[in-house]
Design a protein around this motif. Structure first.
Motif, PDB file in Angstrom:
ATOM      1  N   PHE A  59       0.834  -1.204   0.000  1.00  0.00           N
ATOM      2  CA  PHE A  59       0.000   0.000   0.000  1.00  0.00           C
ATOM      3  C   PHE A  59       0.871   1.257   0.000  1.00  0.00           C
ATOM      4  CE2 PHE A  59      -2.004   3.310   2.645  1.00  0.00           C
ATOM      5  CZ  PHE A  59      -3.129   3.587   1.886  1.00  0.00           C
ATOM      6  N   HIS A  60       1.995   1.208   0.703  1.00  0.00           N
ATOM      7  CA  HIS A  60       2.864   2.377   0.818  1.00  0.00           C
ATOM      8  C   HIS A  60       3.850   2.544  -0.337  1.00  0.00           C
ATOM      9  CE1 HIS A  60       1.232   2.465   4.864  1.00  0.00           C
ATOM     10  NE2 HIS A  60       1.500   3.750   4.804  1.00  0.00           N
ATOM     11  N   LEU A  61       3.802   1.641  -1.302  1.00  0.00           N
ATOM     12  CA  LEU A  61       4.648   1.802  -2.488  1.00  0.00           C
ATOM     13  C   LEU A  61       4.111   2.879  -3.426  1.00  0.00           C
ATOM     14  CD1 LEU A  61       5.577  -1.827  -3.561  1.00  0.00           C
ATOM     15  CD2 LEU A  61       6.936  -0.192  -2.279  1.00  0.00           C
ATOM     16  N   LEU A  62       2.818   3.103  -3.386  1.00  0.00           N
ATOM     17  CA  LEU A  62       2.215   4.083  -4.290  1.00  0.00           C
ATOM     18  C   LEU A  62       2.418   5.498  -3.767  1.00  0.00           C
ATOM     19  CD1 LEU A  62      -1.117   2.219  -5.049  1.00  0.00           C
ATOM     20  CD2 LEU A  62       0.951   2.290  -6.438  1.00  0.00           C
ATOM     21  N   ILE A  67       5.492   4.432  -8.449  1.00  0.00           N
ATOM     22  CA  ILE A  67       5.724   3.362  -7.481  1.00  0.00           C
ATOM     23  C   ILE A  67       7.124   3.568  -6.913  1.00  0.00           C
ATOM     24  CG2 ILE A  67       6.018   0.884  -7.169  1.00  0.00           C
ATOM     25  CD1 ILE A  67       3.934   0.471  -9.331  1.00  0.00           C
ATOM     26  N   ALA A  68       7.217   3.735  -5.606  1.00  0.00           N
ATOM     27  CA  ALA A  68       8.485   3.991  -4.933  1.00  0.00           C
ATOM     28  C   ALA A  68       8.955   2.695  -4.263  1.00  0.00           C
ATOM     29  CB  ALA A  68       8.334   5.111  -3.923  1.00  0.00           C
ATOM     30  N   VAL A  69       9.683   1.869  -5.009  1.00  0.00           N
ATOM     31  CA  VAL A  69      10.132   0.564  -4.524  1.00  0.00           C
ATOM     32  C   VAL A  69      11.033   0.707  -3.298  1.00  0.00           C
ATOM     33  CG1 VAL A  69      11.334  -1.563  -5.171  1.00  0.00           C
ATOM     34  CG2 VAL A  69       9.921  -0.379  -6.837  1.00  0.00           C
ATOM     35  N   ARG A  71      10.585   2.297  -0.795  1.00  0.00           N
ATOM     36  CA  ARG A  71       9.777   2.369   0.425  1.00  0.00           C
ATOM     37  C   ARG A  71       9.394   0.989   0.947  1.00  0.00           C
ATOM     38  NH1 ARG A  71       5.347   7.019  -0.052  1.00  0.00           N
ATOM     39  NH2 ARG A  71       5.196   6.480   2.135  1.00  0.00           N
ATOM     40  N   LEU A  72       9.621  -0.065   0.162  1.00  0.00           N
ATOM     41  CA  LEU A  72       9.196  -1.409   0.571  1.00  0.00           C
ATOM     42  C   LEU A  72       9.873  -1.884   1.854  1.00  0.00           C
ATOM     43  CD1 LEU A  72       7.392  -3.813  -0.108  1.00  0.00           C
ATOM     44  CD2 LEU A  72       9.286  -4.747  -1.421  1.00  0.00           C
ATOM     45  N   PRO A  73      11.210  -1.880   1.958  1.00  0.00           N
ATOM     46  CA  PRO A  73      11.832  -2.395   3.199  1.00  0.00           C
ATOM     47  C   PRO A  73      11.404  -1.645   4.467  1.00  0.00           C
ATOM     48  CG  PRO A  73      13.463  -2.267   1.454  1.00  0.00           C
ATOM     49  CD  PRO A  73      12.226  -1.571   0.946  1.00  0.00           C
ATOM     50  N   PRO A  74      11.452  -0.296   4.499  1.00  0.00           N
ATOM     51  CA  PRO A  74      11.042   0.346   5.753  1.00  0.00           C
ATOM     52  C   PRO A  74       9.557   0.177   6.044  1.00  0.00           C
ATOM     53  CG  PRO A  74      11.612   2.019   4.119  1.00  0.00           C
ATOM     54  CD  PRO A  74      11.974   0.690   3.549  1.00  0.00           C
ATOM     55  N   SER A  75       8.717   0.149   5.001  1.00  0.00           N
ATOM     56  CA  SER A  75       7.282  -0.029   5.220  1.00  0.00           C
ATOM     57  C   SER A  75       6.972  -1.436   5.712  1.00  0.00           C
ATOM     58  CB  SER A  75       6.511   0.261   3.934  1.00  0.00           C
ATOM     59  OG  SER A  75       6.651   1.603   3.565  1.00  0.00           O
ATOM     60  N   LEU A  76       7.668  -2.438   5.170  1.00  0.00           N
ATOM     61  CA  LEU A  76       7.464  -3.812   5.625  1.00  0.00           C
ATOM     62  C   LEU A  76       7.907  -3.961   7.080  1.00  0.00           C
ATOM     63  CD1 LEU A  76       6.627  -6.718   5.061  1.00  0.00           C
ATOM     64  CD2 LEU A  76       8.933  -7.116   4.167  1.00  0.00           C
ATOM     65  N   GLY A 108      13.644   7.953   8.090  1.00  0.00           N
ATOM     66  CA  GLY A 108      14.820   8.766   8.352  1.00  0.00           C
ATOM     67  C   GLY A 108      15.925   8.592   7.340  1.00  0.00           C
ATOM     68  N   GLY A 109      16.011   7.435   6.736  1.00  0.00           N
ATOM     69  CA  GLY A 109      17.033   7.214   5.729  1.00  0.00           C
ATOM     70  C   GLY A 109      16.482   7.101   4.329  1.00  0.00           C
ATOM     71  N   ALA A 110      15.189   7.292   4.189  1.00  0.00           N
ATOM     72  CA  ALA A 110      14.565   7.140   2.872  1.00  0.00           C
ATOM     73  C   ALA A 110      14.655   8.430   2.070  1.00  0.00           C
ATOM     74  CB  ALA A 110      13.105   6.740   3.039  1.00  0.00           C
ATOM     75  N   GLU A 111      14.582   8.273   0.781  1.00  0.00           N
ATOM     76  CA  GLU A 111      14.638   9.432  -0.110  1.00  0.00           C
ATOM     77  C   GLU A 111      13.282  10.128  -0.137  1.00  0.00           C
ATOM     78  OE1 GLU A 111      15.792  10.501  -4.697  1.00  0.00           O
ATOM     79  OE2 GLU A 111      15.823   8.454  -4.018  1.00  0.00           O
ATOM     80  N   VAL A 112      13.310  11.426  -0.073  1.00  0.00           N
ATOM     81  CA  VAL A 112      12.097  12.223  -0.184  1.00  0.00           C
ATOM     82  C   VAL A 112      12.099  12.844  -1.567  1.00  0.00           C
ATOM     83  CG1 VAL A 112      10.852  14.218   0.691  1.00  0.00           C
ATOM     84  CG2 VAL A 112      12.084  12.737   2.266  1.00  0.00           C
ATOM     85  N   THR A 113      11.086  12.539  -2.343  1.00  0.00           N
ATOM     86  CA  THR A 113      11.008  13.133  -3.671  1.00  0.00           C
ATOM     87  C   THR A 113       9.636  13.736  -3.866  1.00  0.00           C
ATOM     88  OG1 THR A 113      10.264  11.083  -4.672  1.00  0.00           O
ATOM     89  CG2 THR A 113      12.627  11.503  -4.714  1.00  0.00           C
TER      90      THR A 113
END
Length: 142
Positions: A59-62, A67-69, A71-76, A108-113
């Motif tokens: 759900f948080h990939l969108l 699609i922000a792949v 985001r998968l590891p921190p969201s999982l 905190g370590g994810a890219e913000v776009t």
């Protein structure tokens, strides 16, 4: 112009809209409804936590129209942690209370776009008032 617009809005309002409200709605759905439906007999809490966490992460990939792949590891990880917390507490409320803080740590370590704000290769660690931990990224203060 877009940044000036965001700066004119009350920070309290922004926190409620972007942190508190999503935490309540997502916890009600993913842990309150979905996880309980997956473990209706009470015999498979691990399956319920894992499946709800995977769906939470998907759900948080969108993001807008992409699609922000990344985001998968921190969201999982966040979904697994919140699922475990809901299972142990037998309540969604500890997750609702901790979710905004856990989100900030997970991102905190994810890219913000955001093409609308012209942000690229920026770190969300500024939300915690800490330097960005990723080499080559810089903090952005909105």
């Amino acid at each position: 112009a877009a940044i000036q617009h965001w700066r004119a809005i009350s920070p309290v309002f922004l926190v409620v809209v972007f942190a508190v409200l999503p935490a309540v709605v997502e916890e009600l759905f993913f842990r309150g409804f979905l996880m309980r439906a997956l473990d209706d007999d009470g015999k498979s809490p691990v399956r319920a936590v894992v499946v709800s966490a995977v769906l939470f992460a998907l759900f948080h990939l969108l993001v807008s129209d992409a699609i922000a792949v990344e985001r998968l590891p921190p969201s999982l990880l966040l979904g697994l942690l919140l699922g475990w917390l809901a299972w142990r507490a037998r309540s969604i409320w500890p997750g609702v209370k901790s979710s905004p803080w856990l989100r900030m740590m997970a991102l905190g370590g994810a890219e913000v776009t955001s093409p609308g704000l012209g942000l690229r290769r920026n770190c969300a660690a500024h939300m915690m008032r800490r330097p960005c931990p990723i080499p080559g990224y810089k903090n952005v203060v909105l």
